[in-house]
Enzyme design. Structure first.
Site, PDB file in Angstrom:
ATOM      1  N   GLU A 197       0.801  -1.229   0.000  1.00  0.00           N
ATOM      2  CA  GLU A 197       0.000   0.000   0.000  1.00  0.00           C
ATOM      3  C   GLU A 197       0.830   1.275   0.000  1.00  0.00           C
ATOM      4  O   GLU A 197       0.761   2.088   0.917  1.00  0.00           O
ATOM      5  CB  GLU A 197      -0.965   0.011   1.187  1.00  0.00           C
ATOM      6  CG  GLU A 197      -1.999  -1.088   1.110  1.00  0.00           C
ATOM      7  CD  GLU A 197      -3.110  -0.942   2.146  1.00  0.00           C
ATOM      8  OE1 GLU A 197      -3.026  -0.057   3.010  1.00  0.00           O
ATOM      9  OE2 GLU A 197      -4.067  -1.729   2.082  1.00  0.00           O
TER      10      GLU A 197
ATOM     11  N   GLU B 225      -5.396  -8.626   0.821  1.00  0.00           N
ATOM     12  CA  GLU B 225      -6.122  -8.234   2.034  1.00  0.00           C
ATOM     13  C   GLU B 225      -7.589  -8.006   1.710  1.00  0.00           C
ATOM     14  O   GLU B 225      -7.919  -7.448   0.672  1.00  0.00           O
ATOM     15  CB  GLU B 225      -5.585  -6.922   2.639  1.00  0.00           C
ATOM     16  CG  GLU B 225      -4.271  -7.055   3.358  1.00  0.00           C
ATOM     17  CD  GLU B 225      -3.791  -5.744   3.982  1.00  0.00           C
ATOM     18  OE1 GLU B 225      -4.631  -4.932   4.408  1.00  0.00           O
ATOM     19  OE2 GLU B 225      -2.566  -5.541   4.016  1.00  0.00           O
TER      20      GLU B 225
HETATM   21  C1  BGP Z   1      -4.446  -1.864   5.356  1.00  0.00           C
HETATM   22  C2  BGP Z   1      -3.096  -2.266   5.886  1.00  0.00           C
HETATM   23  C3  BGP Z   1      -3.159  -3.303   6.964  1.00  0.00           C
HETATM   24  C4  BGP Z   1      -4.325  -3.169   7.914  1.00  0.00           C
HETATM   25  C5  BGP Z   1      -5.631  -2.883   7.186  1.00  0.00           C
HETATM   26  C6  BGP Z   1      -6.789  -2.571   8.095  1.00  0.00           C
HETATM   27  O1  BGP Z   1      -4.367  -0.546   4.925  1.00  0.00           O
HETATM   28  O2  BGP Z   1      -2.280  -2.775   4.849  1.00  0.00           O
HETATM   29  O3  BGP Z   1      -1.904  -3.308   7.602  1.00  0.00           O
HETATM   30  O4  BGP Z   1      -4.066  -2.352   8.977  1.00  0.00           O
HETATM   31  O5  BGP Z   1      -5.480  -1.833   6.275  1.00  0.00           O
HETATM   32  O6  BGP Z   1      -6.843  -1.212   8.375  1.00  0.00           O
HETATM   33  P1  BGP Z   1      -7.104  -0.616   9.800  1.00  0.00           P
HETATM   34  O7  BGP Z   1      -6.096  -1.259  10.692  1.00  0.00           O
HETATM   35  O8  BGP Z   1      -6.912   0.852   9.662  1.00  0.00           O
HETATM   36  O9  BGP Z   1      -8.497  -0.961  10.157  1.00  0.00           O
END
Ligand code: BGP
Length: 473
Positions: free
Chosen positions: A166, A375
């Protein structure tokens, strides 16, 4: 009628080093920018550092045994750069390499395919201090050297590599919104750092190809498609501008080696365009990935913006109190509005399963590259009661997204696999430990004794069945 999932489909789940490992100073690990950032004076991060996280560093065998029990075919994790090079460069730290080597062996013993993310945001602090991290071109060489050590050490056992996680998120949060390290708010610096990250990404992919390592490599990208609020042509144009600025500005560079002309023209007018030399252009063109890693959470809905100034506040809801996010506006581009057709989570993230099908179809029609879903998941409050966690909302979320993925594959998109976010509960960068994503609950109760014990949620058993039946449950 939907096509069945292929036999080779990688049913997986994902995590990242800082969010699970803990042991932040053990075995010669260096300090990362996140270790530092969450501990600044006056920080909003309270009890939400990764010092202990969910202690995966000491409990990885227990965690991998749970993955095996669930039946995972693949597991995506990241390597902490500062475990391998405590100062970002120089002599590699054997203890760091050993840790990941043991983790990989443990996974392979259960036939779980490791998917390794090389960079998931935890830059060694030393490189930030020495030359300003992503703002210096020196990082291209250091990042390539770090990645090459990983390829040399692990590519006999690893078939899937994720270069950067990301880039759009860590660059915009780090250099425009100031909510990630290094906490800068400056759009010119953001576009410059972003260009250097592009070069680093291409350089690592190029090194992978030139080195003749087996396996595949690609970046993971947070892509949430945008919709026009209605058929007002101005709003439709705003949708196009938004996607070019927020997504294709990165995806085009990865997949074609070129920045989209429309965005670059705007940036030149605003004197924000990065300097792209002929040599840069060549490097970008020689670092085309094998696949696009898709991180999908939600979509946006936009109207045209007539406003001139950027408030610098993205108005995100990091409190978990539903309805507290503010309206975001990118001046002269778009205003983000509520989509009347979609529900939202307690963190105001839209729930939009068809959005993942649209994302997959868009990548296919624009780039013709396979996609690895790296993800996708639902962050919610979970409640532990008598050792059980009933999370029907998570099951419903994942099930609907899987259905749309299957539909996209039936449409003709090549999808290599699916990694849910996340395997165990873990640290959410800006939301602490209360926003949970895992199939496995981790007891991080701060009010009583923090046992860090693991408990299988209902969704654990559901996903187990999905995998057992290869998606035909
Ligand atoms: C993405 C990241 C992850 C994870 C996920 C969930 O942007 O790659 O590492 O954190 O989001 O987001 P959040 O933790 O803000 O709910």
């Amino acid at each position: 009628e939907l096509d069945p999932f292929p036999k080779t489909f990688l049913w997986g789940s994902a995590s990242a080093a800082y969010q699970i490992e803990g042991a932040y100073q053990e075995d010669e690990k260096g300090i990362s920018v996140w270790d530092t950032f969450v501990k600044q004076p006056n920080t909003t991060f309270k009890n939400t550092d990764g010092d202990v996280a969910v202690d995966h560093y000491h409990r990885f065998k227990e965690d991998v045994a749970l993955m095996a029990e669930l039946g995972l075919k693949a597991y995506r994790f990241s390597i902490a750069w500062s475990r391998i090079f405590p100062n970002g460069k120089g002599q590699a730290n054997q203890a760091g390499l050993d840790f990941y080597s043991q983790l990989i062996d443990e996974l392979l013993a259960y036939n779980i395919e490791p998917i390794v993310t090389i960079y998931h945001w935890d830059l060694p602090q030393a490189l930030q201090d020495q030359y300003g991290g992503w703002e210096s071109r020196q990082i291209v060489e250091d990042f390539t050297r770090y990645a090459t050590i990983l390829f040399d050490t692990f590519s006999d056992r690893v078939n899937y590599w994720v270069s950067l996680n990301e880039q759009n998120v860590f660059i915009t949060h780090g250099y425009l919104l100031g909510t990630h390290p290094p906490g800068v708010r400056d759009s010119k610096r953001m576009f410059a750092a972003n260009h250097i990250a592009n070069l680093a990404n291409a350089s690592v992919i190029k090194a992978f190809k030139k080195g003749g390592y087996k396996g595949q490599i690609g970046p993971s990208f947070n892509y949430g498609p945008s919709y026009a609020f209605d058929s007002d042509p101005l709003n439709v144009l705003a949708k196009i501008d938004t996607e070019e600025l927020m997504s294709f500005f990165w995806l085009d560079v990865y997949a074609t080696g070129r920045y989209p002309r429309t965005v670059m023209k705007q940036l030149e007018k605003l004197k924000l365009a990065p300097v792209v030399t002929e040599a840069d252009q060549q490097l970008l063109a020689s670092g085309i990935p094998d696949f696009i890693g898709l991180n999908y959470y939600q979509t946006a809905t936009v109207k045209a913006s007539t406003n001139d100034s950027f408030s610098g506040d993205m108005g995100m809801n990091n409190s978990g109190k539903k309805g507290t996010s503010k309206e975001i506006e990118i001046p002269r581009v778009s205003k983000f509005v509520k989509n009347p057709y979609l529900e939202q989570t307690n963190w105001d993230w839209t729930i939009d399963p068809i959005g993942i099908r649209i994302a997959l179809r868009t990548i296919e029609s624009r780039y013709r590259l396979p996609v690895l879903i790296t993800e996708n998941g639902l962050g919610e409050y979970d409640k532990l009661e008598h050792g059980e966690i009933h999370d029907p909302y998570r099951i419903e979320y994942l099930q609907k997204h899987l259905q749309e993925i299957q539909a996209a594959m039936t449409d003709g998109v090549q999808v290599l696999g699916y990694c849910s976010w996340s395997f165990t509960d873990l640290l959410s960068w800006l939301n602490g430990y209360q926003k949970r994503y895992g199939f496995v609950y981790v007891d991080r109760d701060e009010t009583s004794e923090r046992t860090l014990n693991r408990y299988k949620k209902d969704s654990f058993y559901w996903y187990q069945k999905v995998i057992q039946t290869n998606g035909d449950y």
